[in-house]
Design a protein around this motif. Structure first.
Motif: not given
Length: 309
Positions: A111-136
Motif C-alpha cells: 500500500a505504501r510503495s513510496d515508503v518502501l522505495r525510500g527505505l530500499l534507497t537508504e540501503l542502496e538496494a536494487p528493486l530486484d534483489g536478484g533472488l526468487h523463492t523456491l520454497d517458503h
C-alpha cells in the motif's frame, strides 16, 4: 588475479556473456573504479551515475532506453573493447545463467510503495534483489490481545543474477505498531545487517547477510524471524510475491484465550485489489492453527484473514 588471467577472463566474458558479466570483467581488467568510468563517459557528453553502472555490472538492471544503449557503446570505447562486444549481449535474451521468472512490480504489492522505495534507497538496494523463492514456510503467532506476536520464515531461494549475498526481509506491522521496537532474529545461514524502519507506515526492512556470494542459478536456504507484539488488533496476514513459481506454506497460530470466529484464505492481484479465491479454513482445536499451501505461488498476494466477533 594477474593481468594475463584478467585478460583471459575478459575474453571469455565478451564471448559468452551475459552482459553484466562482460561489463564487470572489462572494468576489472582495465583497473578502473566506477567513478573514473563515469568521469570518462562524462568527457564524451554522456552522464551515467555510479549507481547505474554498479547495477549494470551486478545484473540488477539492464540498459534498455536509447540513452542507456548510447552509454554502452561509449563504454566499449572507454574500456578499449571491440565494437559491439557489449551491445550484442543486450540484443540476446541475457546470455547464460538462470532465467528470471515472471514478475510483478513490488509497487503493486504494498500500500505504501513510496515508503518502501525510500527505505530500499537508504540501503542502496536494487528493486530486484536478484533472488526468487523456491520454497517458503512461514509461521505466524497471534497473541492473547489479538496482536501479531511473531512471524518466522524458512526460505529456499535461487539467484537469477551473479553476486547476490543478501536478502531484504520486509515486515508490515498492524496499525499502532512501533517499528523501532520490532526485533529481527537471524536463525539459520544468515546474519542481521542494517535495519531501517518508517514509523508512520509501520514498515521495517532488515538486511540479512549470507555467508557466501551466489552465482546465477545457485540456491540457498536460510531462516529468520520478526518479533513484534507492538501493534493493535490483527485481522489478516499477507505475503506479497514479486516473482512466481515457488511453493508457499503459511500457518497462523492463535492464543487459547483469543480465538477467531472465522478464518479464510484468499489471494489478491495487487494491494488495491479485492480478495479473490477465498476459502473457509477450519481452526484446529488441538493446535489452534489454520494454514494454506500454494504450489506455484505468485506473482501477487496470498494471505489468511480472520474475524474476531
Amino acid at each position: 588475479m594477474n593481468v594475463h588471467s584478467r585478460e583471459a577472463e575478459l575474453s571469455r566474458a565478451l564471448r559468452d556473456g551475459p552482459f553484466h558479466h562482460a561489463l564487470r570483467a572489462a572494468i576489472e581488467a582495465r583497473g578502473l573504479a566506477l567513478h573514473r568510468v563515469r568521469h570518462r563517459l562524462a568527457q564524451r557528453g554522456i552522464n551515467v551515475g555510479v549507481t547505474s553502472l554498479s547495477y549494470w555490472q551486478q545484473g540488477a538492471r539492464r540498459p534498455a532506453r536509447s540513452e542507456s544503449l548510447r552509454a554502452v557503446r561509449a563504454l566499449e570505447e572507454v574500456l578499449d573493447l571491440p565494437a559491439d562486444s557489449l551491445t550484442r549481449h543486450l540484443a540476446s535474451a541475457g546470455g547464460a545463467g538462470c532465467e528470471r521468472p515472471a514478475s510483478r512490480s513490488y509497487q503493486t504489492l504494498v500500500a505504501r510503495s513510496d515508503v518502501l522505495r525510500g527505505l530500499l534507497t537508504e540501503l542502496e538496494a536494487p528493486l530486484d534483489g536478484g533472488l526468487h523463492t523456491l520454497d517458503h514456510w512461514e509461521r505466524v503467532r497471534i497473541g492473547p490481545h489479538r496482536e501479531l506476536l511473531t512471524r518466522a520464515s524458512q526460505q529456499a531461494v535461487r539467484a537469477h543474477r551473479d553476486g547476490v549475498d543478501r536478502y531484504l526481509a520486509i515486515h508490515h506491522g498492524d496499525p499502532g505498531c512501533a517499528p523501532a521496537s520490532v526485533r529481527v532474529h537471524a536463525e539459520e545461514n544468515c546474519r542481521v545487517g542494517r535495519v531501517r524502519w518508517h514509523a508512520g507506515a509501520s514498515v521495517v526492512v532488515a538486511e540479512l547477510l549470507f555467508d557466501t556470494r551466489l552465482r546465477a542459478g545457485e540456491t540457498y536456504v536460510f531462516g529468520y524471524a520478526f518479533e513484534d507484539g507492538t501493534g493493535g488488533e490483527s485481522r489478516e496476514y499477507v505475503r506479497g510475491f514479486s516473482f512466481g513459481g515457488g511453493q508457499y506454506v503459511l500457518q497462523v497460530c492463535f492464543d487459547a484465550t483469543a480465538l477467531p470466529v472465522r478464518c479464510l484464505s484468499f489471494s489478491r492481484a495487487s494491494a488495491a485489489a479485492r480478495p479473490s479465491h477465498t476459502q473457509d479454513l477450519t481452526l484446529s482445536g488441538a493446535n489452534r492453527t489454520v494454514h494454506l499451501v500454494r504450489a506455484g505461488a505468485g506473482p501477487g498476494i496470498l494471505g489468511i484473514g480472520w474475524d474476531w466477533d
